[in-house]
Design an enzyme around this catalytic site. Structure first.
Site, PDB file in Angstrom:
ATOM      1  N   ARG A  96       0.836  -1.213   0.000  1.00 49.25           N
ATOM      2  CA  ARG A  96       0.000   0.000   0.000  1.00 49.25           C
ATOM      3  C   ARG A  96       0.870   1.263   0.000  1.00 49.25           C
ATOM      4  N   GLY A 136      10.383  13.299  -1.361  1.00 46.74           N
ATOM      5  CA  GLY A 136      11.398  13.644  -0.369  1.00 46.74           C
ATOM      6  C   GLY A 136      11.024  14.871   0.431  1.00 46.74           C
ATOM      7  N   THR A 138      11.111  14.452   4.434  1.00 41.73           N
ATOM      8  CA  THR A 138      11.810  14.257   5.707  1.00 41.73           C
ATOM      9  C   THR A 138      13.323  14.344   5.534  1.00 41.73           C
ATOM     10  N   SER A 144       9.118  15.474  12.087  1.00 46.36           N
ATOM     11  CA  SER A 144       7.790  16.059  12.388  1.00 46.36           C
ATOM     12  C   SER A 144       7.747  17.540  12.042  1.00 46.36           C
ATOM     13  N   CYS A 245      -0.363  17.472   0.035  1.00 43.96           N
ATOM     14  CA  CYS A 245      -0.230  16.117  -0.539  1.00 43.96           C
ATOM     15  C   CYS A 245      -0.408  15.080   0.562  1.00 43.96           C
ATOM     16  N   LEU A 246       0.073  15.436   1.764  1.00 44.75           N
ATOM     17  CA  LEU A 246      -0.045  14.494   2.886  1.00 44.75           C
ATOM     18  C   LEU A 246      -1.509  14.239   3.214  1.00 44.75           C
ATOM     19  N   GLU A 370       3.870   9.724   7.724  1.00 47.39           N
ATOM     20  CA  GLU A 370       2.725  10.576   7.354  1.00 47.39           C
ATOM     21  C   GLU A 370       2.183  11.316   8.580  1.00 47.39           C
ATOM     22  N   PHE A 390       2.472  22.691  19.008  1.00 50.34           N
ATOM     23  CA  PHE A 390       3.658  22.021  18.435  1.00 50.34           C
ATOM     24  C   PHE A 390       4.953  22.634  18.953  1.00 50.34           C
TER      25      PHE A 390
HETATM   26  P1  TGC Z   1       1.980  25.374   9.982  1.00 53.31           P
HETATM   27  O1  TGC Z   1       2.484  26.731  10.344  1.00 53.31           O
HETATM   28  O2  TGC Z   1       0.834  24.781  10.750  1.00 53.31           O
HETATM   29  O3  TGC Z   1       1.607  25.327   8.438  1.00 53.31           O
HETATM   30  C1  TGC Z   1       2.490  25.858   7.443  1.00 53.31           C
HETATM   31  C2  TGC Z   1       1.643  26.241   6.243  1.00 53.31           C
HETATM   32  O4  TGC Z   1       1.030  25.074   5.701  1.00 53.31           O
HETATM   33  C3  TGC Z   1      -0.397  25.192   5.729  1.00 53.31           C
HETATM   34  N1  TGC Z   1      -0.927  23.869   6.010  1.00 53.31           N
HETATM   35  C4  TGC Z   1      -1.545  23.118   5.107  1.00 53.31           C
HETATM   36  N2  TGC Z   1      -1.873  23.369   3.838  1.00 53.31           N
HETATM   37  C5  TGC Z   1      -2.510  22.405   3.162  1.00 53.31           C
HETATM   38  N3  TGC Z   1      -2.794  21.203   3.713  1.00 53.31           N
HETATM   39  C6  TGC Z   1      -2.461  20.913   4.984  1.00 53.31           C
HETATM   40  N4  TGC Z   1      -2.720  19.733   5.493  1.00 53.31           N
HETATM   41  C7  TGC Z   1      -1.807  21.901   5.747  1.00 53.31           C
HETATM   42  N5  TGC Z   1      -1.330  21.961   7.013  1.00 53.31           N
HETATM   43  C8  TGC Z   1      -0.800  23.192   7.162  1.00 53.31           C
HETATM   44  C9  TGC Z   1      -0.673  26.217   6.801  1.00 53.31           C
HETATM   45  O5  TGC Z   1      -1.914  26.820   6.611  1.00 53.31           O
HETATM   46  C10 TGC Z   1       0.477  27.163   6.596  1.00 53.31           C
HETATM   47  O6  TGC Z   1       0.206  27.951   5.461  1.00 53.31           O
HETATM   48  P2  TGC Z   1       0.730  29.472   5.356  1.00 53.31           P
HETATM   49  O7  TGC Z   1       0.179  29.947   4.061  1.00 53.31           O
HETATM   50  O8  TGC Z   1       0.157  30.177   6.566  1.00 53.31           O
HETATM   51  O9  TGC Z   1       2.220  29.402   5.386  1.00 53.31           O
HETATM   52  O10 TGC Z   1       3.217  24.374  10.013  1.00 53.31           O
HETATM   53  P3  TGC Z   1       4.101  23.877  11.209  1.00 53.31           P
HETATM   54  O11 TGC Z   1       5.532  24.024  10.781  1.00 53.31           O
HETATM   55  O12 TGC Z   1       3.694  24.505  12.507  1.00 53.31           O
HETATM   56  O13 TGC Z   1       3.789  22.305  11.251  1.00 53.31           O
HETATM   57  C11 TGC Z   1       2.537  21.800  11.478  1.00 53.31           C
HETATM   58  C12 TGC Z   1       2.607  20.243  11.488  1.00 53.31           C
HETATM   59  C13 TGC Z   1       3.429  19.741  12.658  1.00 53.31           C
HETATM   60  C14 TGC Z   1       1.170  19.788  11.647  1.00 53.31           C
HETATM   61  C15 TGC Z   1       3.185  19.735  10.163  1.00 53.31           C
HETATM   62  O14 TGC Z   1       4.495  20.112   9.990  1.00 53.31           O
HETATM   63  C16 TGC Z   1       3.105  18.224  10.035  1.00 53.31           C
HETATM   64  O15 TGC Z   1       2.095  17.694   9.590  1.00 53.31           O
HETATM   65  N6  TGC Z   1       4.194  17.471  10.408  1.00 53.31           N
HETATM   66  C17 TGC Z   1       4.266  16.030  10.161  1.00 53.31           C
HETATM   67  C18 TGC Z   1       5.224  15.759   9.029  1.00 53.31           C
HETATM   68  C19 TGC Z   1       4.794  14.614   8.190  1.00 53.31           C
HETATM   69  O16 TGC Z   1       3.660  14.142   8.213  1.00 53.31           O
HETATM   70  N7  TGC Z   1       5.699  14.139   7.349  1.00 53.31           N
HETATM   71  C20 TGC Z   1       5.384  13.100   6.434  1.00 53.31           C
HETATM   72  C21 TGC Z   1       6.493  12.900   5.428  1.00 53.31           C
HETATM   73  S1  TGC Z   1       6.033  11.962   4.024  1.00 53.31           S
HETATM   74  C22 TGC Z   1       5.822  10.408   4.592  1.00 53.31           C
HETATM   75  O17 TGC Z   1       5.893  10.120   5.733  1.00 53.31           O
HETATM   76  C23 TGC Z   1       5.541   9.389   3.564  1.00 53.31           C
HETATM   77  S2  TGC Z   1       5.353   7.802   4.240  1.00 53.31           S
HETATM   78  C24 TGC Z   1       5.332   6.885   2.881  1.00 53.31           C
HETATM   79  C25 TGC Z   1       4.134   6.057   2.704  1.00 53.31           C
HETATM   80  O18 TGC Z   1       2.971   6.530   2.817  1.00 53.31           O
HETATM   81  O19 TGC Z   1       4.378   4.910   2.449  1.00 53.31           O
HETATM   82  P1  FAD Z   2      10.634  12.921  15.141  1.00 56.04           P
HETATM   83  O1  FAD Z   2       9.983  14.075  14.466  1.00 56.04           O
HETATM   84  O2  FAD Z   2      12.044  13.077  15.583  1.00 56.04           O
HETATM   85  O3  FAD Z   2       9.730  12.507  16.399  1.00 56.04           O
HETATM   86  C1  FAD Z   2      10.204  11.652  17.427  1.00 56.04           C
HETATM   87  C2  FAD Z   2       9.119  11.578  18.512  1.00 56.04           C
HETATM   88  O4  FAD Z   2       8.874  12.894  19.021  1.00 56.04           O
HETATM   89  C3  FAD Z   2       7.775  11.091  17.950  1.00 56.04           C
HETATM   90  O5  FAD Z   2       7.147  10.271  18.907  1.00 56.04           O
HETATM   91  C4  FAD Z   2       6.972  12.375  17.758  1.00 56.04           C
HETATM   92  O6  FAD Z   2       5.573  12.160  17.881  1.00 56.04           O
HETATM   93  C5  FAD Z   2       7.493  13.219  18.917  1.00 56.04           C
HETATM   94  N1  FAD Z   2       7.349  14.650  18.639  1.00 56.04           N
HETATM   95  C6  FAD Z   2       7.932  15.371  17.648  1.00 56.04           C
HETATM   96  N2  FAD Z   2       7.530  16.650  17.694  1.00 56.04           N
HETATM   97  C7  FAD Z   2       6.662  16.739  18.737  1.00 56.04           C
HETATM   98  C8  FAD Z   2       5.874  17.805  19.301  1.00 56.04           C
HETATM   99  N3  FAD Z   2       5.886  19.042  18.771  1.00 56.04           N
HETATM  100  N4  FAD Z   2       5.101  17.535  20.363  1.00 56.04           N
HETATM  101  C9  FAD Z   2       5.055  16.273  20.897  1.00 56.04           C
HETATM  102  N5  FAD Z   2       5.761  15.234  20.419  1.00 56.04           N
HETATM  103  C10 FAD Z   2       6.543  15.475  19.347  1.00 56.04           C
HETATM  104  N6  FAD Z   2       9.259  10.690   4.774  1.00 56.04           N
HETATM  105  C11 FAD Z   2       9.220  11.235   3.523  1.00 56.04           C
HETATM  106  O7  FAD Z   2       9.401  12.421   3.331  1.00 56.04           O
HETATM  107  N7  FAD Z   2       8.963  10.433   2.444  1.00 56.04           N
HETATM  108  C12 FAD Z   2       8.754   9.098   2.559  1.00 56.04           C
HETATM  109  O8  FAD Z   2       8.517   8.417   1.560  1.00 56.04           O
HETATM  110  C13 FAD Z   2       8.809   8.503   3.869  1.00 56.04           C
HETATM  111  N8  FAD Z   2       8.691   7.160   4.010  1.00 56.04           N
HETATM  112  C14 FAD Z   2       8.872   6.588   5.246  1.00 56.04           C
HETATM  113  C15 FAD Z   2       8.915   5.212   5.365  1.00 56.04           C
HETATM  114  C16 FAD Z   2       9.142   4.609   6.597  1.00 56.04           C
HETATM  115  C17 FAD Z   2       9.232   3.132   6.703  1.00 56.04           C
HETATM  116  C18 FAD Z   2       9.284   5.430   7.745  1.00 56.04           C
HETATM  117  C19 FAD Z   2       9.477   4.794   9.095  1.00 56.04           C
HETATM  118  C20 FAD Z   2       9.275   6.797   7.635  1.00 56.04           C
HETATM  119  C21 FAD Z   2       9.086   7.408   6.376  1.00 56.04           C
HETATM  120  N9  FAD Z   2       9.135   8.798   6.215  1.00 56.04           N
HETATM  121  C22 FAD Z   2       9.073   9.362   4.965  1.00 56.04           C
HETATM  122  C23 FAD Z   2       9.482   9.659   7.347  1.00 56.04           C
HETATM  123  C24 FAD Z   2       8.330   9.933   8.307  1.00 56.04           C
HETATM  124  O9  FAD Z   2       7.405  10.804   7.761  1.00 56.04           O
HETATM  125  C25 FAD Z   2       8.956  10.475   9.607  1.00 56.04           C
HETATM  126  O10 FAD Z   2       9.627   9.403  10.208  1.00 56.04           O
HETATM  127  C26 FAD Z   2       7.906  11.066  10.528  1.00 56.04           C
HETATM  128  O11 FAD Z   2       7.346  12.242   9.995  1.00 56.04           O
HETATM  129  C27 FAD Z   2       8.468  11.348  11.928  1.00 56.04           C
HETATM  130  O12 FAD Z   2       9.702  12.001  11.873  1.00 56.04           O
HETATM  131  P2  FAD Z   2      10.958  11.447  12.727  1.00 56.04           P
HETATM  132  O13 FAD Z   2      11.080   9.994  12.471  1.00 56.04           O
HETATM  133  O14 FAD Z   2      12.101  12.330  12.414  1.00 56.04           O
HETATM  134  O15 FAD Z   2      10.517  11.609  14.244  1.00 56.04           O
END
Ligand code: TGC
Ligand code: FAD
Length: 391
Positions: A96, A136, A138, A144, A245-246, A370, A390
């Protein structure tokens, strides 16, 4: 062992689906049972992704299900997209994942923010699986908190020069293109399409995972990579671009996690009726019935509210916070069910003859990527109080 999975629909949710939705789902289910279930444990153990299934996944609409047909997508609605993700994760979260990344994190940003030339160049090939992509965001020091990213690019005539690194990137090792998020000289985030073969671009594999082993995870390393300006996604800049996109990928995970939970429940139910102890099936003991009854209750609740989320997505009304709630709830529900399922299987539950331990290990990645479980809780907290916690 042959895949004996039978779907469970306690509240007759299928009655909400059209014949076309059921046909698309059932066709993918049959394909996965025949082509993927028999090999998945082996690939998982070897920590490898079965690349030979990519064209089959493409044929079943798993890549860009909701991308319009004029760009090679299947042009399906959001509930059908969810049903496809559910079937894929029923087999393995890694399978998936590959489809999630391709659809929501590669095709979606190109479709949503790309130029017409970029859409025509990439989307049709991505839809068939002839071309694969990765996403890309992270970095080693920014997970996070992606807004702190260090990857950056500088102007150089018709090109930009990209430097930096990304970590934990699904599909990185075999992807033909990477949608990379990096800052320009003013610190504004843009998406760039980086192509395999560009000088200075490397994708080393990340090894040693105990989770999501049937998915290829790698780094993206950029050393003075010369990227044509025409590869920058012109439609949107800022952190909101990757975060949007997320939303799409997290929605797919909400459905996918139900698939993993269904597989664990199905296996536990069958085992509980086959395995006897004290001269009766273990499913006849109240303690085991409690586990099974609670599993199907939690699955049914998730099915109901995820279906509603799908309706809201179809109407363009689902919010980021609603999606976060579903991703968080459903993945936790699935991981809890995987653990209970493993217990019902006794010692057999730790072997590769049953899927529960593999799902359980996989879901440790799903609960982290995600957006972690805690980050999604904070998104809900911010939505209901208006106060971001946050920072
Ligand atoms: P923040 O100040 O809240 O927001 C920055 C700007 O972004 C806007 N925004 C969004 N826009 C569209 N859709 C959303 N879901 C949005 N969320 C926020 C927001 O309005 C703002 O816009 P502007 O115009 O005011 O600049 O941002 P923050 O830095 O405080 O962070 C908020 C937080 C923590 C929620 C965000 O950074 C977050 O979601 N962190 C988690 C990171 C994450 O999910 N990474 C995933 C990486 S990819 C991955 O994991 C792929 S896994 C692969 C697979 O599925 O197999
Ligand atoms: P951290 O951000 O270092 O967090 C560590 C711990 O601290 C967590 O428990 C978190 O919840 C906690 N924490 C962090 N901030 C806060 C806060 N403000 N308040 C309270 N608690 C907090 N990323 C991509 O971009 N593309 C991909 O394709 C992708 N694929 C992935 C595939 C796998 C198998 C895995 C494991 C990860 C992948 N990721 C990808 C990365 C993934 O999105 C990150 O691992 C995730 O967003 C968390 O970041 P981190 O691992 O650096 O943890």
């Amino acid at each position: 062992m042959a895949d004996q999975y039978k779907a469970h629909d306690y509240y007759l949710m299928d009655e909400f689906l059209s014949d076309e939705q059921k046909l698309i789902r059932d066709s993918l289910r049959a394909y996965l049972k025949k082509e993927v279930s028999p090999i998945i444990e082996d690939y998982y153990e070897r920590a490898d992704f079965p690349n030979q299934i990519l064209s089959g996944l493409g044929e079943h609409g798993c890549f860009g299900p909701y991308i319009p047909e004029e760009y090679g997508g299947a042009g399906l609605d959001q509930i059908t997209y969810g049903l496809l993700m559910q079937e894929l994760e029923r087999v393995d979260s890694g399978v998936r994942s590959t489809a999630s990344v391709q659809s929501s994190l590669v095709m979606y940003p190109i479709f949503k923010y790309g130029s017409e030339e970029q859409k025509k160049k990439y989307l049709p090939k991505l839809a068939t699986g002839e071309m694969m992509g990765c996403f890309g965001l992270t970095e080693p020091d920014y997970g996070s908190n992606p807004g702190g990213m260090l990857s950056n690019f500088k102007e150089d005539g018709d090109h930009v020069i990209l430097n930096g690194s990304k970590m934990w990137i699904s599909n990185a090792t075999f992807a033909d293109i990477a949608v990379v998020w990096a800052k320009n000289e003013e610190g504004r985030i843009y998406g760039l399409v980086v192509e395999r073969g560009m000088e200075g671009f490397e994708t080393p594999e990340m090894k040693g995972k105990h989770s999501l082993r049937a998915s290829a995870t790698g780094e993206l390393l950029f050393t003075d990579v010369k990227v044509p300006k025409t590869n920058i996604l012109p439609g949107k800049s800022g952190l909101g671009a990757p975060l949007s996109c997320l939303d799409s990928a997290r929605y797919g995970i909400a459905w996918g996690a139900i698939g993993a939970a269904l597989d664990c429940y199905d296996s536990a139910l069958r085992y509980s009726l086959e395995r006897t102890q004290f001269d009766q099936p273990i499913g006849g003991f109240q303690l085991q019935q409690k586990k099974l009854a609670e599993m199907i209750t939690e699955i049914t609740k998730a099915q109901l509210f995820t279906y509603r989320l799908g309706q809201l997505r179809n109407e363009g009304r689902a919010t980021t916070a609603q999606i976060s709630m579903a991703k968080r709830n459903n993945v936790k529900m699935a991981i809890d069910i995987a653990r209970e399922s493993r217990q019902i299987h006794g010692a057999m539950g730790i072997t590769n003859e049953y899927p529960c331990m593999r799902h359980m290990a996989n879901l440790e990645s799903v609960i982290t990527y995600e957006g972690t479980h805690d980050i999604h809780l904070l998104i809900t907290g911010m939505d209901i109080t208006g106060i971001p916690a946050f920072k």
